[in-house]
Design an enzyme around this catalytic site. Sequence first.
Site, PDB file in Angstrom:
ATOM      1  N   LYS A 213      -4.345  35.629  18.466  1.00  0.00           N
ATOM      2  CA  LYS A 213      -5.201  34.542  18.945  1.00  0.00           C
ATOM      3  C   LYS A 213      -6.117  35.076  20.039  1.00  0.00           C
ATOM      4  O   LYS A 213      -5.641  35.608  21.044  1.00  0.00           O
ATOM      5  CB  LYS A 213      -4.328  33.407  19.485  1.00  0.00           C
ATOM      6  N   LYS A 266      -6.598  33.556  14.722  1.00  0.00           N
ATOM      7  CA  LYS A 266      -7.427  32.461  15.225  1.00  0.00           C
ATOM      8  C   LYS A 266      -8.416  33.001  16.251  1.00  0.00           C
ATOM      9  O   LYS A 266      -7.997  33.722  17.153  1.00  0.00           O
ATOM     10  CB  LYS A 266      -6.523  31.414  15.878  1.00  0.00           C
TER      11      LYS A 266
END
Length: 344
Positions: A213, A266
């Site tokens: 992320k 992400k």
Amino acid sequence: MTFIVSSRFDTPAAQGAGAAFPHVRLRRLRKSPAMRALVRETHLHASQFILPLFVRPGTGIRTPISSMPGCAQTSVDECVKDAHAAAAAGVGGVILFGIPDHKDAEGSGAWDEHGPVADAVRAIKASVPGLLVITDVCMCEYTDHGHCGVLQGQDVDNDATLELLAREAVMHAEAGADMIAPSDMMDGRVAAIRAALDVAGFSQIPIMSYAVKYSSAFYGPFREAAESTPAFGDRRSYQMDPANSDEGLREAAQDIAEGADILMVKPAGAYLDVIRRVKDVTGMPVAAYQVSGEYAMLHAAAERGWLDLERAMLESLVAIRRAGADIILTYFAISAARALAASR
Ligand SMILES: [Zn+2]
């Protein structure tokens, strides 16, 4: 990869140019919709979409999120309607984010069994049992400072946060969540959550880890949606530097070692190379989160008449699948599922 070329063009120069023309004509397989469908390499399936939903206390509440057209913060009763719509469209699951009425330094709302996420899990599982209900596990929606863990001075205390995340995850499992998705980026959180789930009797509940992320500008609209903008500083001391992908592989390896069942990358669109590397190196089920900024950009351009929204939506999603993601978290889940059904 070996290319077979005709003897007539079998010269180093011709091979170097990839030129077997006129025998090879790649346009032959693009001639008709049926021909293109026959050789299509990547397919989108609604069952592999996950719809993010933002739940808050109350009833009859549906507050539109201005930067994310079509998305809203909802109370549990309205959230159940969205879950029904997702299931009816064939969407595989929903992921829930909570917006509590009350925030404090510790983020105690995160493990409130009567908080909006727990209530929504129970309501959706009762009303739409076939739909997968996944819960986001993090502290930033619940802390008054908006960081993803408890603070020690101005810094997020990694190890003190693990216990709180584990508590939140167990509470979600008790409410009936099908899968737990930690998004905080603390080191060691997958192991801590796995151990706590197992002790509490939830050894069969999988963990979808936000393994890779990034600290991304594309999260902007989400922070309005989840009301989780940090009160000071930013998240660069725990989320990844956008310039790094080797480090992403180390994050992925770490989470696998700690017991993650699905790895997530992400954001998605600006990190397709990372998705591909994680998929190739790990062979794990890979999810990618097409984040709020990616969604908002397409909508903003479409509103100005600069893009065809449906085509751009499907192209952005197929690109994420082509890069190697098996699962896509996207605010387009319902509209994409409907578009796919209509195109059959
Ligand atoms: Zn967070």
